[in-house]
Design a protein around this motif. Structure first.
Motif, PDB file in Angstrom:
ATOM      1  N   TYR A   2       1.039  -1.629   0.247  1.00 21.84           N
ATOM      2  CA  TYR A   2      -0.053   0.120  -0.466  1.00 21.84           C
ATOM      3  C   TYR A   2       0.822   0.701   0.570  1.00 21.84           C
ATOM      4  CZ  TYR A   2       1.192  -0.098   5.255  1.00 21.84           C
ATOM      5  OH  TYR A   2       2.054  -0.221   6.132  1.00 21.84           O
ATOM      6  N   ILE A   4       1.748   5.352   0.838  1.00 22.26           N
ATOM      7  CA  ILE A   4       1.820   6.177   2.354  1.00 22.26           C
ATOM      8  C   ILE A   4       1.830   7.580   1.144  1.00 22.26           C
ATOM      9  CG2 ILE A   4       2.274   7.282   4.943  1.00 22.26           C
ATOM     10  CD1 ILE A   4       2.054   4.147   5.524  1.00 22.26           C
ATOM     11  N   VAL A  17      10.602  10.811   8.339  1.00 24.05           N
ATOM     12  CA  VAL A  17       9.338  10.316   8.831  1.00 24.05           C
ATOM     13  C   VAL A  17       8.173  10.899   9.524  1.00 24.05           C
ATOM     14  CG1 VAL A  17       8.109   8.028   8.756  1.00 24.05           C
ATOM     15  CG2 VAL A  17       9.945   8.055   7.086  1.00 24.05           C
ATOM     16  N   TYR A  21       3.900   8.716  11.143  1.00 24.99           N
ATOM     17  CA  TYR A  21       4.070   7.182  10.950  1.00 24.99           C
ATOM     18  C   TYR A  21       4.825   6.639  11.338  1.00 24.99           C
ATOM     19  CZ  TYR A  21       1.499   9.292   6.891  1.00 24.99           C
ATOM     20  OH  TYR A  21       0.079   9.200   6.458  1.00 24.99           O
ATOM     21  N   ARG A  23       4.331   4.132  13.379  1.00 29.78           N
ATOM     22  CA  ARG A  23       4.892   2.427  13.793  1.00 29.78           C
ATOM     23  C   ARG A  23       5.601   2.263  12.754  1.00 29.78           C
ATOM     24  NH1 ARG A  23       0.683   4.422  11.256  1.00 29.78           N
ATOM     25  NH2 ARG A  23      -0.691   4.171   9.193  1.00 29.78           N
ATOM     26  N   LEU A  24       6.246   2.805  11.438  1.00 36.30           N
ATOM     27  CA  LEU A  24       6.771   2.419  10.235  1.00 36.30           C
ATOM     28  C   LEU A  24       8.614   2.003  10.175  1.00 36.30           C
ATOM     29  CD1 LEU A  24       5.002   4.242   6.891  1.00 36.30           C
ATOM     30  CD2 LEU A  24       4.517   2.066   8.090  1.00 36.30           C
ATOM     31  N   LYS A  25       8.896   2.601  11.870  1.00 34.20           N
ATOM     32  CA  LYS A  25      10.161   3.103  11.806  1.00 34.20           C
ATOM     33  C   LYS A  25      10.804   1.312  11.850  1.00 34.20           C
ATOM     34  CE  LYS A  25      10.265   7.072  14.795  1.00 34.20           C
ATOM     35  NZ  LYS A  25      10.457   7.542  15.586  1.00 34.20           N
ATOM     36  N   ASN A  26      11.843   1.042  11.313  1.00 33.78           N
ATOM     37  CA  ASN A  26      12.317  -0.747  11.534  1.00 33.78           C
ATOM     38  C   ASN A  26      11.288  -1.211  10.160  1.00 33.78           C
ATOM     39  OD1 ASN A  26      15.018   0.026  12.410  1.00 33.78           O
ATOM     40  ND2 ASN A  26      13.208  -0.248  14.792  1.00 33.78           N
ATOM     41  N   THR A  27      10.718  -1.066   8.819  1.00 35.71           N
ATOM     42  CA  THR A  27       9.893  -1.441   8.481  1.00 35.71           C
ATOM     43  C   THR A  27      10.467  -1.391   6.674  1.00 35.71           C
ATOM     44  OG1 THR A  27       7.600  -1.112   9.489  1.00 35.71           O
ATOM     45  CG2 THR A  27       7.734  -1.433   6.861  1.00 35.71           C
ATOM     46  N   ARG A  28      10.783  -2.210   5.771  1.00 32.40           N
ATOM     47  CA  ARG A  28      11.189  -2.497   4.440  1.00 32.40           C
ATOM     48  C   ARG A  28      10.244  -1.427   3.365  1.00 32.40           C
ATOM     49  NH1 ARG A  28      15.375  -5.113   1.801  1.00 32.40           N
ATOM     50  NH2 ARG A  28      15.045  -5.348  -0.709  1.00 32.40           N
ATOM     51  N   ALA A  29      10.673  -0.887   3.280  1.00 36.94           N
ATOM     52  CA  ALA A  29      10.227  -0.288   2.398  1.00 36.94           C
ATOM     53  C   ALA A  29      10.493   0.225   0.590  1.00 36.94           C
ATOM     54  CB  ALA A  29       9.235   1.475   2.467  1.00 36.94           C
TER      55      ALA A  29
END
Length: 68
Positions: A2, A4, A17, A21, A23-29
């Protein structure tokens, strides 16, 4: 997958960021950068002529099935 959307400033190669957002820390994007300034550096503008689909590591046939 999805999307953002938010606006930020890139300083010294770092993009912040927004806290909403967190909650997106340490997330692959995957990151797509859209630059509004039409007078930007010609070298950077030349990069826009290349498709992300040409980068082999980003090719995932399972993800592509979603769009067909």
């Amino acid at each position: 997958m999805y999307a953002i959307e938010f606006e930020t400033v890139i300083r010294n190669g770092i993009m912040v960021v927004p806290e909403q957002y967190a909650r997106l820390k340490n997330t692959r994007a995957r990151v797509v950068i859209l630059i509004e300034n039409s007078e930007s550096d010609q070298e950077v503008r030349a990069l826009s002529n290349h498709s992300a689909g040409t980068i082999e590591e980003w090719t995932d046939p399972e993800e592509d099935e979603v769009w067909t």
